[in-house]
Structures are given as C-alpha cells and as structure tokens.
Design an enzyme around this catalytic site. Sequence first.
Site, PDB file in Angstrom:
ATOM      1  N   ASP B  52       0.811  -1.222   0.000  1.00 52.57           N
ATOM      2  CA  ASP B  52       0.000   0.000   0.000  1.00 52.57           C
ATOM      3  C   ASP B  52       0.844   1.272   0.000  1.00 52.57           C
ATOM      4  OD1 ASP B  52      -2.587  -1.015  -0.021  1.00 52.57           O
ATOM      5  OD2 ASP B  52      -2.572  -1.404   2.142  1.00 52.57           O
ATOM      6  N   TYR B 110       6.773 -10.055   7.072  1.00 54.37           N
ATOM      7  CA  TYR B 110       6.663  -8.605   7.221  1.00 54.37           C
ATOM      8  C   TYR B 110       7.253  -8.158   8.550  1.00 54.37           C
ATOM      9  CZ  TYR B 110       3.360  -8.133   3.298  1.00 54.37           C
ATOM     10  OH  TYR B 110       2.775  -8.115   2.059  1.00 54.37           O
TER      11      TYR B 110
END
Lengths: 248, 248
Positions: B52, B110
Amino acid sequence: MRNIRIILEYDGTNYHGWQYQKNALTIQEVVKKAVEKITAEKINLIGASRTDTGVHAYYQVANFKSKTKIPAEKIPYAINSLLPRDITVVEAEDVEQDFHSRYSSKGKRYRYVILNRKFSSPIMRNYCWHINYKLDVERMKEAANFLIGTHDFSAFKASGSNVKNSIRTVKEAVLNKDKDIITFEIEADGFLYNMVRIIVGTLVDIGCHKIEPYMIKNILESKNRNLAGKTSPPQGLYLLKIFYVNSL
Amino acid sequence: MRNIRIILEYDGTNYHGWQYQKNALTIQEVVKKAVEKITAEKINLIGASRTDTGVHAYYQVANFKSKTKIPAEKIPYAINSLLPRDITVVEAEDVEQDFHSRYSSKGKRYRYVILNRKFSSPIMRNYCWHINYKLDVERMKEAANFLIGTHDFSAFKASGSNVKNSIRTVKEAVLNKDKDIITFEIEADGFLYNMVRIIVGTLVDIGCHKIEPYMIKNILESKNRNLAGKTSPPQGLYLLKIFYVNSL
C-alpha cells in the site's frame, strides 16, 4: 529573564545545516521563528553544534533567554506545534543564567553510518554513506584506536578553518559491524570543522587497503590535511549527544 | 523468451503503493517503465505483493518476460540507472517459464516498527508508527503467540476485501523491544488485505490495556472485523521477504 535550554532531534536532509544563512533554509531559522511565535519576543537562539547540510541530530542543544510564562514542560509541545515533522523538540528546562549551549559544552558524541553492500539502499538513502566495495572492518577498528587520547587534529580539519587550537582529546572511537551496516561512534571534548567526516574518510581508505592502519598515527603527527582521506558525505553523520558539567 | 525475476528494495513514502493506478504514481509503473526502456519491449511486470501507499519493501519480488540479451547480472545496474533513488533493484536472475511472482509464492514475512516514546522522531517519521502512551510489550508478546498456527483470519482482513479463503498459517509472530523501538515480525503462507496492519492495531490495544491478551483468540474465532483493533498506519510496515519453493 529565564534561560531556557531545549533538546532537539532533526532530520537534516532538507536543510542547509543548523546555522542561519541569508538565502537558504536552516534549522536554526525554523526553530527560532517558532520560539519567537510562542514567546511573542525576539529571541537569540544559541545552538551547541553547527551541523552541516544533510547532517542529522538525535540530540542538539540550544538555549534562549525569554520572559515567557509557559512552564518548561509545556514548551516542547508549544514549539512542536509550529515545527515541521523533520524537527522536534524533545525536552526543555530552565537552566542557570550563564549556561551557553556552545561555550558550556564539555564534549560531544557523533555517530557515522556506512552501508557496505553492492547496491545503495532506498530506505537508508539519506541516512548513510553507501560504499559498494568491501571494507575490512578489523583494519578500521585497529586504526580507530590510534585516535584515542590527546592529539593535534590539524590533519583532520577542513582546510580554511582557522581555529587557534587544534588539540582535542578523543575519549572513545569505536567501530561496529552488523550485517552490512558499519557504525562508527566517536566522543571527544570537542571537534574541529569536518573532523568526524575526515576521520571517516580516512578510516575508509584504511578499510579498503589504500593505506595501513598505523598510518593514522603518521597523519596525526604530520598535521597535514592532504595526507588524510577525503571528507565523507554528510548524510551518514548524526550528532548523538552533547555533554555539560552539570548534566546527564 | 526469458522469464526474469528481480528483487527490489524501495521506500514507499512517495508512492501510492505498488500497483499501477491511472492517476497516481506507483512503484510498479516506475519500474515497468525503466524495464521497458532497457529492453525496448512492452513488458508485463508482475509483483509478488501489492504493498500500500507508504509501505516499504526490503524485498519485493517481480518478474517479466523478455527477449533482452542483457545478462542477468547486468540487469540491476541497467534498471537502476533509470530508477529514482527510492527504488533499487538488488538482484536479477533467469527463472523457469512458469515462475510467477505472486502465484508461485509460498509465504511472506513482514516487519512492523513502532516508536514508543513521548515525542515523534524526525529521523524515523516516515518509517514507524509513533505511539506516545506506554505499551506493555509483555502483554503484546503473549497475545502474538495466539496468532501462530492455522486460523481463519477474517477478523483481521480489511472489510470490503472478498477473498474466498481467509484461512492462513502463521509460522512466526515475534515482538522485540530495543530501547523505545518495538519491532513485530510475522511470517505466514499468505496474508489477507491489511492483515498485518490490523494485527498490529490489535496488539497495540492489548499493549495499552484496552483488551486482554487472550482476547485475540476470541477475535480470531469471531471472524468479525469490528472486534479487532484499528488498522495501523502504513509507514511502519516493511515487506521483508517472500518465499518460493525453489529459492532461499
């Protein structure tokens, strides 16, 4: 009249260094304007260290005299409300009248960050010196040891700077490597103009086998700027701490 | 036709995420244009993860088919010569015809970075989530353990996203605190849209005593997005690694 000391953290990327300049944006100017707005006074903002364009600070000290009634603990919030996101006041306190950020300082500590890998790093691009040839950190550590103690650092001073006394005492000079990041930290009672960046440039010459570690001794003794390495780029440099007699 | 896989690092600050958008600058568009220029072909650049706006990547994988004669080891240099400093290709190699960055992926890892202190950090402003109230990391660690294993993560999926299967297997979910920086790393066979950011938002609710650590179990079982925490901001998130069967 109060004498108020503030501690600042800033990202130097978008500024022409700390010190006020007529035609360029500096950190001093931005902070001074914010302080003048919250105090509604003309103030003189004295910074401890004149960091250069692109140099960062985790801990810059500044002080100003003011009649403001804002309590010390509220001052960071007041100033920060007027500062851009790349400058923050993290502390404020009332100090004695004769406290002077620069003259009262008894020492400073800097960090320099090198990224030693093939390709530059997008995420660290403004926060390190990228070197794409292999550095031998053991050699650099050996060389750094020669810096410790009291020496004339004329060879590690930007040419053109004319301080009277180039003798400084280095208390610590340590190198660490973590994966591809090499961190150099140095603490001294004071630093000459560009001293840390010239030292780092010289350590890199040693790390890539251009000169031998012991040569740093000869360079010190020579007092000749031309024998030291080139000035490393500013974005790897961080002002880490400033020491005062009665503080921390 | 060659199938070329590239590994990218990027700073997501100045982009509207990875995936091509008509009216906004994205990383995919910038990289695709550079590849098209060096290959002199129209190419289809397939990215493994649609990061994003504001999300960073230390390791994004992409692949494209091309007839270029440029040897794989020269490709990073060729592409990088056309890329801005906040995107870098760090590796390129020829892979099998059926390799697909997204579909061939067997898992991802992540990192999420929280700065837990009174004032925000100018230097880290684009690289962490600043939280100015004290977080209890032990509680967050306890909660993170409940994430490990195979679960339906519907409660941790952005509302509106309609994947068929919300079951994912989390292999690791670890929290670490170093001074005022809290780092969360999570590895799974796949992630739902906004899953890491919603998990972090929920862990923060636990860290500040809003809900109890064991509640994360109940939230998982509820499959109800409204019971989980809010979506944490993007700039603390880093894509760390993507796993494939035949790689690394």
